[in-house]
Every structure is written in structure tokens, then in C-alpha cells.
Design a protein around this motif. Structure first.
Motif, PDB file in Angstrom:
ATOM      1  N   THR B   5      44.725  45.292  24.829  1.00  0.00           N
ATOM      2  CA  THR B   5      45.305  45.010  26.136  1.00  0.00           C
ATOM      3  C   THR B   5      44.963  43.593  26.557  1.00  0.00           C
ATOM      4  O   THR B   5      43.788  43.223  26.586  1.00  0.00           O
ATOM      5  CB  THR B   5      44.791  45.990  27.203  1.00  0.00           C
ATOM      6  OG1 THR B   5      45.099  47.326  26.807  1.00  0.00           O
ATOM      7  CG2 THR B   5      45.444  45.701  28.555  1.00  0.00           C
ATOM      8  N   GLN B   6      45.983  42.844  26.860  1.00  0.00           N
ATOM      9  CA  GLN B   6      45.803  41.526  27.466  1.00  0.00           C
ATOM     10  C   GLN B   6      46.360  41.640  28.881  1.00  0.00           C
ATOM     11  O   GLN B   6      47.576  41.655  29.060  1.00  0.00           O
ATOM     12  CB  GLN B   6      46.527  40.458  26.647  1.00  0.00           C
ATOM     13  CG  GLN B   6      45.920  40.247  25.272  1.00  0.00           C
ATOM     14  CD  GLN B   6      46.637  39.158  24.478  1.00  0.00           C
ATOM     15  OE1 GLN B   6      47.242  39.437  23.442  1.00  0.00           O
ATOM     16  NE2 GLN B   6      46.540  37.932  24.948  1.00  0.00           N
ATOM     17  N   PRO B   7      45.488  41.740  29.862  1.00  0.00           N
ATOM     18  CA  PRO B   7      45.933  42.067  31.225  1.00  0.00           C
ATOM     19  C   PRO B   7      46.801  40.994  31.870  1.00  0.00           C
ATOM     20  O   PRO B   7      47.607  41.298  32.742  1.00  0.00           O
ATOM     21  CB  PRO B   7      44.624  42.231  32.008  1.00  0.00           C
ATOM     22  CG  PRO B   7      43.563  42.368  30.973  1.00  0.00           C
ATOM     23  CD  PRO B   7      44.029  41.627  29.780  1.00  0.00           C
ATOM     24  N   ASP B   8      46.630  39.758  31.460  1.00  0.00           N
ATOM     25  CA  ASP B   8      47.349  38.659  32.090  1.00  0.00           C
ATOM     26  C   ASP B   8      48.544  38.259  31.250  1.00  0.00           C
ATOM     27  O   ASP B   8      48.386  37.790  30.128  1.00  0.00           O
ATOM     28  CB  ASP B   8      46.420  37.454  32.280  1.00  0.00           C
ATOM     29  CG  ASP B   8      45.167  37.835  33.054  1.00  0.00           C
ATOM     30  OD1 ASP B   8      44.063  37.615  32.538  1.00  0.00           O
ATOM     31  OD2 ASP B   8      45.325  38.357  34.173  1.00  0.00           O
ATOM     32  N   GLY B  16      42.321  19.944  32.406  1.00  0.00           N
ATOM     33  CA  GLY B  16      40.925  19.640  32.677  1.00  0.00           C
ATOM     34  C   GLY B  16      40.144  20.811  33.243  1.00  0.00           C
ATOM     35  O   GLY B  16      38.905  20.805  33.240  1.00  0.00           O
ATOM     36  N   ALA B  17      40.844  21.813  33.728  1.00  0.00           N
ATOM     37  CA  ALA B  17      40.172  22.988  34.277  1.00  0.00           C
ATOM     38  C   ALA B  17      39.732  23.907  33.148  1.00  0.00           C
ATOM     39  O   ALA B  17      40.195  23.801  32.008  1.00  0.00           O
ATOM     40  CB  ALA B  17      41.098  23.734  35.234  1.00  0.00           C
ATOM     41  N   SER B  18      38.838  24.833  33.486  1.00  0.00           N
ATOM     42  CA  SER B  18      38.381  25.788  32.484  1.00  0.00           C
ATOM     43  C   SER B  18      39.372  26.934  32.371  1.00  0.00           C
ATOM     44  O   SER B  18      40.189  27.176  33.259  1.00  0.00           O
ATOM     45  CB  SER B  18      36.997  26.329  32.865  1.00  0.00           C
ATOM     46  OG  SER B  18      37.081  27.036  34.091  1.00  0.00           O
ATOM     47  N   LEU B  19      39.262  27.647  31.261  1.00  0.00           N
ATOM     48  CA  LEU B  19      40.216  28.714  30.968  1.00  0.00           C
ATOM     49  C   LEU B  19      39.485  29.934  30.434  1.00  0.00           C
ATOM     50  O   LEU B  19      38.535  29.805  29.643  1.00  0.00           O
ATOM     51  CB  LEU B  19      41.212  28.235  29.909  1.00  0.00           C
ATOM     52  CG  LEU B  19      42.148  29.293  29.295  1.00  0.00           C
ATOM     53  CD1 LEU B  19      43.167  29.739  30.330  1.00  0.00           C
ATOM     54  CD2 LEU B  19      42.829  28.755  28.056  1.00  0.00           C
ATOM     55  N   GLU B  20      39.919  31.102  30.881  1.00  0.00           N
ATOM     56  CA  GLU B  20      39.449  32.340  30.270  1.00  0.00           C
ATOM     57  C   GLU B  20      40.623  33.302  30.145  1.00  0.00           C
ATOM     58  O   GLU B  20      41.285  33.619  31.141  1.00  0.00           O
ATOM     59  CB  GLU B  20      38.326  33.006  31.066  1.00  0.00           C
ATOM     60  CG  GLU B  20      37.811  34.282  30.381  1.00  0.00           C
ATOM     61  CD  GLU B  20      36.546  34.843  31.004  1.00  0.00           C
ATOM     62  OE1 GLU B  20      36.334  34.653  32.208  1.00  0.00           O
ATOM     63  OE2 GLU B  20      35.765  35.479  30.260  1.00  0.00           O
ATOM     64  N   LEU B  21      40.899  33.744  28.944  1.00  0.00           N
ATOM     65  CA  LEU B  21      41.944  34.729  28.690  1.00  0.00           C
ATOM     66  C   LEU B  21      41.271  36.040  28.308  1.00  0.00           C
ATOM     67  O   LEU B  21      40.421  36.070  27.426  1.00  0.00           O
ATOM     68  CB  LEU B  21      42.873  34.261  27.560  1.00  0.00           C
ATOM     69  CG  LEU B  21      43.567  32.918  27.774  1.00  0.00           C
ATOM     70  CD1 LEU B  21      44.481  32.607  26.596  1.00  0.00           C
ATOM     71  CD2 LEU B  21      44.349  32.906  29.066  1.00  0.00           C
ATOM     72  N   LEU B  76      38.621  35.004  25.518  1.00  0.00           N
ATOM     73  CA  LEU B  76      38.742  33.648  24.977  1.00  0.00           C
ATOM     74  C   LEU B  76      38.474  32.643  26.088  1.00  0.00           C
ATOM     75  O   LEU B  76      38.986  32.796  27.199  1.00  0.00           O
ATOM     76  CB  LEU B  76      40.143  33.443  24.414  1.00  0.00           C
ATOM     77  CG  LEU B  76      40.448  32.093  23.771  1.00  0.00           C
ATOM     78  CD1 LEU B  76      39.722  31.957  22.440  1.00  0.00           C
ATOM     79  CD2 LEU B  76      41.957  31.932  23.555  1.00  0.00           C
ATOM     80  N   ARG B  77      37.731  31.588  25.759  1.00  0.00           N
ATOM     81  CA  ARG B  77      37.390  30.593  26.780  1.00  0.00           C
ATOM     82  C   ARG B  77      37.549  29.180  26.230  1.00  0.00           C
ATOM     83  O   ARG B  77      37.436  28.954  25.020  1.00  0.00           O
ATOM     84  CB  ARG B  77      35.950  30.781  27.263  1.00  0.00           C
ATOM     85  CG  ARG B  77      35.671  32.133  27.886  1.00  0.00           C
ATOM     86  CD  ARG B  77      34.352  32.141  28.617  1.00  0.00           C
ATOM     87  NE  ARG B  77      33.215  31.933  27.728  1.00  0.00           N
ATOM     88  CZ  ARG B  77      32.314  32.865  27.456  1.00  0.00           C
ATOM     89  NH1 ARG B  77      32.463  34.091  27.964  1.00  0.00           N
ATOM     90  NH2 ARG B  77      31.284  32.605  26.682  1.00  0.00           N
TER      91      ARG B  77
END
Lengths: 118, 115
Positions: B5-8, B16-21, B76-77
Motif C-alpha cells: 500500500t502506498q497511501p499517497d 530543496g525540501a525534504s521528501l518522504e514517501l 523512502l526519504r
């Protein structure tokens, strides 16, 4: 080394026709898997071939078939095409499935064959 | 049966911003876990994988992922997103007893990067 090569990249067929797609894996890779990618269903596993034998199979009708040759190249065939078969068909290759070989479980994908059924 | 499941479905971040999947999986034991990225019109490229050992894994392009067994997650980040990271990202699982050929993929998360 060369990557996974899929041919053709694009094709258009009409309902009722049949189509054959080809996949040449990375040299030394003995496993070839096929996936269907559509906007509605996402990535769905079709089947996997290893040493010319189908080792795993997904939940697709019998119209979808495949085979693998002695040089590990693989083909998949779809007969009696339906509109819903329009999709990106992705092939992926990997090393042998020997347990303990971590690299064996990494898939390398081709660019895909985009099939449009009219 | 295994599932991912990938909720997003879609995430937008500024360059430049941080990311989390996010990725959650369902499986009876610890599976092999993967993150792939797909650019438009292309196949999938492996970003990173987890098989065992250190639960924080490093991948290509500055990505990392953390396996959390208690949460059945493998997020994932990336600390700083680049415009070229815009793509679709897929989390996948494969059982230990078969080749990854029969991997199960999530529905994907599309990343848009704002300038």
C-alpha cells in the motif's frame, strides 16, 4: 553492458488481432518476467520464465502466453486482443533464483512496449 | 497473499525540501523490499533494496529508506529534492522463497517538484 531491450516500443492493433512482444534480457540473466501496467490496475505480474520454463504465473486469462528461448530471450503473446489490453507491457530480467544470492532478486526493467488496441 | 500500500497517490514538494514517501506491506514474514522510480515513457529503475541487516538502506540519487518491522513499513526519504526527481515511485515486495520476478507492486506515488 547492454540493458533490457524490448521491441517494439509502440504498436497499434485492432480488436481480435494478436500481438507478439519481444524481450532481450541483460547478458547472464536467466529469469525474465513480464508485467502489465495500466492507469487503472497499476503494475500486474503476468508471468516469469527461467531456463525456458514458466516458473510463476499471474492471474491473467489464457489469451496471454509467453515463452523463453535457450538464449534467455523471451516473447509474450496476446491473442484475440480486447480494448482492455491496451497497456504498457514491461519486461524485467534478473539473475538466477538461487536462494542466498541477494542480487538474484533485483529486477532490471526494459523501457516497455506500449500497446494500443483500437 | 502479499500486498503493498502506498497511501499517497500524489505528492508535491518544493525543490530543496525534504521528501518522504510511504509504503506499507502485508506479508507473513520479512519480505525482500524495493523502491523503484519510473520517468514518463520509461521502465522502472531500482532505487534501493532491503534484504536483511541494517534497517536503513542507502540507494542511488541520494535516496534512503528505513525498514520498520513493527509498522510493516518501508518509507523512502530524501533530504533535499531536485527538480529531476519528479517521477512516479513504486514500492515493491518479493517473498524470500522465489525470485523477485513475482514481485508485488504498490499503486505508485507521483512526485511533483515545484520550483
Amino acid at each position: 553492458k547492454a540493458g533490457v531491450t524490448q521491441t517494439p516500443r509502440y504498436l497499434i492493433k485492432t480488436r481480435g488481432q494478436q500481438v507478439t512482444l519481444s524481450c532481450s534480457p541483460i547478458s547472464g540473466h536467466r529469469s525474465v518476467s513480464w508485467y502489465q501496467q495500466t492507469p487503472g490496475q497499476g503494475l500486474q505480474f503476468l508471468f516469469e520464465y527461467f531456463s525456458e520454463t514458466q516458473r510463476n504465473k499471474g492471474n491473467f486469462p489464457g489469451r496471454f502466453s509467453g515463452r523463453q528461448f535457450s538464449n534467455s530471450r523471451s516473447e509474450m503473446n496476446v491473442s484475440t486482443l480486447e480494448l482492455g489490453d491496451s497497456a504498457l507491457y514491461l519486461c524485467a530480467s534478473s539473475l538466477s533464483g538461487d536462494r542466498g544470492l541477494s542480487g538474484a532478486n533485483v529486477l532490471t526493467f526494459g523501457a516497455g512496449s506500449r500497446l494500443t488496441v483500437l | 497473499a502479499q500486498s503493498v500500500t502506498q497511501p499517497d497517490i500524489h505528492i508535491t514538494v518544493s525543490e530543496g525540501a525534504s521528501l518522504e514517501l510511504r509504503c506499507n506491506y502485508s506479508y507473513g514474514a520479512t519480505p525482500y523490499l524495493f523502491w523503484y522510480v519510473q520517468s514518463p515513457g520509461q521502465g522502472l529503475q531500482l532505487l534501493l533494496k532491503y534484504f536483511s541487516g541494517d534497517t536503513l538502506v542507502q540507494g542511488i540519487k541520494g535516496f534512503e529508506a528505513e525498514f520498520k518491522r513493527s509498522q510493516s513499513s518501508f518509507n523512502l526519504r530524501k533530504p533535499s529534492v531536485h527538480w529531476s526527481d519528479a517521477a512516479e515511485y513504486f514500492c515493491a515486495v518479493a517473498p524470500h522463497n522465489t525470485n523477485a520476478g513475482k514481485s508485488t507492486f504498490g499503486d505508485g506515488t507521483t512526485l511533483t517538484v515545484k520550483p
